[in-house]
Design an enzyme around this catalytic site. Structure first.
Site, PDB file in Angstrom:
ATOM      1  NE  ARG A   1      -4.329  -1.259   0.065  1.00 29.94           N
ATOM      2  CZ  ARG A   1      -4.513  -2.296  -0.775  1.00 29.94           C
ATOM      3  NH1 ARG A   1      -3.554  -2.640  -1.614  1.00 29.94           N
ATOM      4  NH2 ARG A   1      -5.657  -2.961  -0.778  1.00 29.94           N
TER       5      ARG A   1
ATOM      6  CD  GLU B   1      -3.279   3.517  -4.938  1.00 38.91           C
ATOM      7  OE1 GLU B   1      -2.053   3.254  -4.878  1.00 38.91           O
ATOM      8  OE2 GLU B   1      -4.139   2.676  -5.220  1.00 38.91           O
TER       9      GLU B   1
ATOM     10  CG  HIS C   1      -3.251  -0.455  -6.716  1.00 43.40           C
ATOM     11  ND1 HIS C   1      -3.639   0.218  -5.585  1.00 43.40           N
ATOM     12  CD2 HIS C   1      -3.233  -1.763  -6.360  1.00 43.40           C
ATOM     13  CE1 HIS C   1      -3.853  -0.641  -4.604  1.00 43.40           C
ATOM     14  NE2 HIS C   1      -3.618  -1.854  -5.056  1.00 43.40           N
TER      15      HIS C   1
HETATM   16  C1  GLV Z   1      -5.225  -4.934  -4.070  1.00 48.32           C
HETATM   17  O1  GLV Z   1      -4.484  -4.015  -3.838  1.00 48.32           O
HETATM   18  C2  GLV Z   1      -5.828  -5.734  -3.058  1.00 48.32           C
HETATM   19  O2  GLV Z   1      -5.737  -5.377  -1.866  1.00 48.32           O
HETATM   20  O3  GLV Z   1      -6.435  -6.761  -3.402  1.00 48.32           O
END
Ligand code: GLV
Ligand code: GLV
Length: 321
Positions: free
Chosen positions: A240, A269, A287
């Site tokens: 993250r 983001e 991401h």
């Molecule tokens: C993606 O970032 C997730 O947490 O599945």
């Protein structure tokens, strides 16, 4: 039963919900909803369940306008978008989708390592720009992963796959830091446990982050930590964004405090710290670490299974609180 889905997700899970005869409303906006929009949608009907994505912040205000909701089913492994206290106070389930995207995220982390080490993106740009005029002994020299030391921050479901690929594929040495020991990777991959993060940072050639985001991991890597890393080290973040102080990362990359980085997640983001996209020594992806068909279909099925269980009066399989 009425279900609100905040964003279109793969059909396989939606089909499972339809088969149950549930009424499904999917947000028609093909983008994250603002908090206001989400609240507006939830006020329209007495929804029994909400399927959320990682950009939907579920807090007291949202919970308050959805008194019938029995479950917030996150279509994501991470669930830092949930205010668990706000949800918890009302005896509502909160669930995530573990188990199906671990390999995908691990492969993406390793892809970023390789892209950085072999300067894949710079090379691609070079060719597209028409600059390739012939083989050059000195062009875009990178480095080998073989034999380097991987510093794994977080050795859970994703981290252990990264460790296995790096050990078995590149003969890397594994050192890891986590709140708990992982005996499996110690035994099978010869991974060494670092007693504190600074020890790991001083030893690792590649630092890869695989922690959830929670108060104790926010800015887990800051300017002080970058200073402790090797000048030749690279950082990979597929966890993250807020786990890294992004401004400090920018400075570290600019000043040569560390060599390079591969980044999939951002502190605020989709905003990105100004200047980061100007650097050659960072590879950036939007991401997309879990964006493979298998992972996303799996996440869709799990998110649906959690909803079905909750609406049938059972405890869903992937409760996070
Ligand atoms: C993606 O970032 C997730 O947490 O599945
Ligand atoms: C490079 O292409 C080589 O043959 O060494």
């Amino acid at each position: 039963m009425k279900i609100f889905v905040t964003r279109t997700i793969p059909e396989v899970g939606l089909a499972m919900l339809r088969e149950k005869g549930y009424e499904i409303d999917i947000s028609p906006k093909n983008r994250p909803l603002t908090k206001r929009e989400l609240i507006k949608f939830l006020k329209k009907k007495p929804y029994d369940a909400v399927v959320t994505t990682l950009s939907d912040e579920i807090d007291e205000k949202v919970v308050a306008v959805a008194p019938n909701v029995k479950i917030f089913s996150n279509y994501a492994v991470g669930f830092n978008n949930f205010d668990l206290k706000a949800i918890g106070d009302k005896n509502i389930f909160a669930t995530n989708t573990p188990g199906t995207s671990d390999e995908s995220v691990a492969e993406h982390a390793v892809s970023l390592m390789l892209a950085v080490a072999h300067r894949i993106v710079e090379g691609d740009q070079f060719v597209r720009d028409g600059k390739y005029t012939g083989w050059d002994p000195m062009l875009l020299t990178g480095f080998d992963l073989r034999g380097l030391t991987l510093g794994l921050v977080g050795a859970g479901a994703i981290g252990k796959h990264v460790a296995a690929i790096c050990k078995n594929g590149f003969g890397m040495n594994i050192v890891y830091f986590d709140i708990a020991r992982n005996e499996e990777i110690e035994k099978n991959l010869g991974a060494r446990f670092a007693t504190d993060i600074n020890q790991l940072l001083s030893e690792a050639d590649v630092v890869s982050l695989h922690t959830p985001l929670c108060p104790s991991t926010e800015h887990l890597l800051n300017a002080e930590h970058f200073a402790k890393m090797k000048k030749t080290a690279i950082l990979i973040n597929t966890s993250r964004g807020p786990v890294v102080d992004e401004k400090a990362l920018l400075e570290a990359l600019k000043n040569g405090t560390i060599r390079a980085a591969g980044i999939d997640v951002y502190e605020k983001e989709p905003e990105i710290t100004r200047g980061l996209t100007k650097l050659d020594n960072v590879v950036l992806t939007p991401h997309t670490a879990s964006a493979t068909q298998i992972a996303r279909d799996g996440m869709s099925k799990i998110a649906a299974s959690n909803v079905i269980a909750a609406l049938e009066g059972q405890v869903p399989p992937n409760v996070v609180k």
